[in-house]
Design a protein around this motif. Structure first.
Motif, mmCIF file in Angstrom:
data_model
loop_
_atom_site.group_PDB
_atom_site.id
_atom_site.type_symbol
_atom_site.label_atom_id
_atom_site.label_comp_id
_atom_site.label_asym_id
_atom_site.label_seq_id
_atom_site.Cartn_x
_atom_site.Cartn_y
_atom_site.Cartn_z
ATOM 1 N N HIS A 16 11.822 -2.377 -20.206
ATOM 2 C CA HIS A 16 12.056 -3.915 -20.432
ATOM 3 C C HIS A 16 10.957 -4.692 -19.655
ATOM 4 O O HIS A 16 10.060 -4.094 -18.779
ATOM 5 N N ALA A 38 11.256 -1.528 -15.855
ATOM 6 C CA ALA A 38 11.119 -2.930 -15.755
ATOM 7 C C ALA A 38 9.797 -3.372 -15.022
ATOM 8 O O ALA A 38 9.801 -3.040 -13.699
ATOM 9 N N GLY A 97 13.038 0.128 -26.386
ATOM 10 C CA GLY A 97 13.143 -0.974 -25.479
ATOM 11 C C GLY A 97 12.405 -2.204 -26.008
ATOM 12 O O GLY A 97 11.744 -2.218 -27.031
ATOM 13 N N ASP A 98 12.522 -3.266 -25.299
ATOM 14 C CA ASP A 98 11.865 -4.521 -25.645
ATOM 15 C C ASP A 98 10.670 -5.042 -25.036
ATOM 16 O O ASP A 98 10.484 -6.285 -24.807
ATOM 17 N N ALA A 99 10.237 -4.414 -24.152
ATOM 18 C CA ALA A 99 9.339 -4.836 -23.069
ATOM 19 C C ALA A 99 7.939 -4.850 -23.818
ATOM 20 O O ALA A 99 7.481 -4.214 -24.952
#
Length: 456
Positions: free
Chosen positions: A268, A247, A287-289
């Motif tokens: 993320h 992250a 993931g949504d990063a």
């Protein structure tokens, strides 16, 4: 919400004070009894004396005396009853007074006991707070001493001592979760420092890298959740974040030698990857990063095979050696504007769900989009294909624009399906290669070297 105050019972009305019976009142009662008896006797004797017969008069006199004595005795008895009643009333009142006094004494003792208990409880809490504060201070002093000692070891001129310092820092973070952010910040700061030209330092820095990534794998007991990495300007060698949960990673300006791996990572937040890479691997990344590789320089191979990106991908101005996006899924808009692919670039079976922009992009070698799926807008304006460009079996469901594109090698669109007529305004293709264009594309020969594609 505070508890309501206890109800206060109404105080009983005060009793009138007792007065001592004076002695003359008893004497007055006695005289009253004697007086009543004498008055009754006098009247009865007067009546008896009126009798004519002596026997009758004697009898009546005896009865009169008896009656007078009875009156005296009755009056005295009545007075005695009154005195007994007063004595009983005084006794009951005294009993009530004693009970009231006892109740007040008990209430006072209860208040004193409650106050004592409150004071004791307050004193106990104060002692507990003091003990807790003392314990906290002792722990903080111990942590500070360990932290300072570890920093001193990391700053040593001896590589072996620096290794010991890194392990001490890791142990400190593992045993004290509240110190993990500080530990990670120190490790990142160490990696951001200029690396001396010493082969032993390479091993120290690799150890620091492994220390970071070892605690970023969510499937292990040593996972440190919520960790962010600031590696701006760092020099990394073989940075391996495969399988990590990342992250807000920042590699801006970093130099990454060897193979940098994010294979199988879960990402993320935002990953700033504007760095210099030799080889970089993003295979099976999810993931949504938001991935930002703007102006990054990848001299070797970049692989995104089977990656499933839920956030945007920005590769504006990125320089690739070889690149592979085989079976990758990009769910948000992706941009490769002004990117350069020096080696082969394959997007075979890639899926672009959020749109793709490759304006002013340069492919120096083979560019393969076989069976790629473009669910939204696909822009290839001013794109230069230096070698073969294969779009066989590709599926374009949105608008498609190849305006001003240049095809130096073969362009192949066999089996491609287009939901809309593609825009090819003034695109050019070399006459030295055989091309297969989508339907409804008008191709004219401009000169011996170039073909020109125009919209109907």
């Amino acid at each position: 919400m505070s508890a309501p105050p206890p109800a206060v019972s109404a105080a009983p009305p005060p009793e009138k004070p007792l007065r001592v019976m004076p002695w003359w009142l008893a004497l007055l009662g006695l005289l009253l009894a004697v007086g009543l008896g004498w008055l009754a006797l006098d009247r009865l004797l007067a009546e008896a004396d009126r009798a004519v017969q002596p026997d009758t008069r004697a009898t009546l006199r005896v009865d009169a005396i008896r009656t007078g004595l009875t009156v005296v005795a009755g009056t005295g008895g009545g007075l005695a009853l009154l005195l007994a009643a007063r004595r009983q009333w005084i006794s009951e009142r005294g009993q009530r007074h004693q009970e009231a006094v006892a109740a007040r004494d008990q209430a006072h003792r209860d208040r004193v006991q409650a106050h004592a208990e409150t004071v004791a409880e307050t004193a106990t809490r104060h002692q507990e707070r003091q003990a807790t504060a003392a314990e906290h201070d002792a722990v903080e002093r111990r942590l500070t001493e360990l932290y300072v000692r570890a920093i001193e070891l990391v700053g040593s001129d001896n590589p072996a001592v620096r290794l010991g310092g890194l392990h001490a820092l890791e142990r400190l973070g593992q045993d004290n979760p509240e110190q993990r952010a500080t530990t990670v910040a120190v490790l990142c700061a160490y990696l951001r420092m200029p690396a001396p030209d010493d082969p032993r330092e390479t091993e120290v820095r690799r150890t620091a890298q492994r220390t970071l990534t070892r605690h970023l794998r969510a499937d292990q007991e040593s996972w440190w959740p919520g960790v962010t990495l600031d590696l701006t300007g760092a020099r990394l060698d073989g940075f391996d974040a495969a399988g990590c949960t990342l992250a807000d990673l920042d590699l801006t300006g970093a130099v990454c030698t060897g193979t940098t791996s994010f294979a199988g990572a879960v990402v993320h937040g935002r990953l700033r990857l504007t760095a210099e890479f030799a080889d970089v691997v993003f295979d099976d990344l999810t993931g949504d990063a938001e991935l930002v590789l703007d102006d990054a320089r990848i001299t070797g191979r970049a692989s995104f095979d089977r990656a499933d990106l839920g956030g945007t991908l920005s590769c504006r101005g990125t320089s690739f050696g070889q690149a592979s996006f085989h079976a990758a899924t990009l769910r948000q808009p992706s941009s490769f504007d002004r990117a350069t692919f020096a080696g082969t670039a394959t997007f075979r079976k890639a899926t672009f769900l959020g749109g793709l922009s490759m304006e002013h992009t340069t492919f120096g070698a083979y560019a393969g989009f076989r069976r790629a799926h473009f669910a939204d807008l696909a822009l290839f304006r001013w794109t230069e294909f230096g070698a073969e460009a294969w779009f066989e079996g590709a599926r374009f469901e949105g608008g498609t624009n190849f305006g001003r594109a240049v095809f130096h090698g073969r362009a192949r669109f066999e089996g491609a399906s287009l939901a809309r007529r593609p825009l090819v305004d003034q695109a050019r293709a070399s006459t030295s290669a055989t091309h297969v264009w989508p339907p409804d594309v008008t191709v004219t020969r401009r000169d011996d070297d170039w073909l020109v594609l125009t919209d109907p």
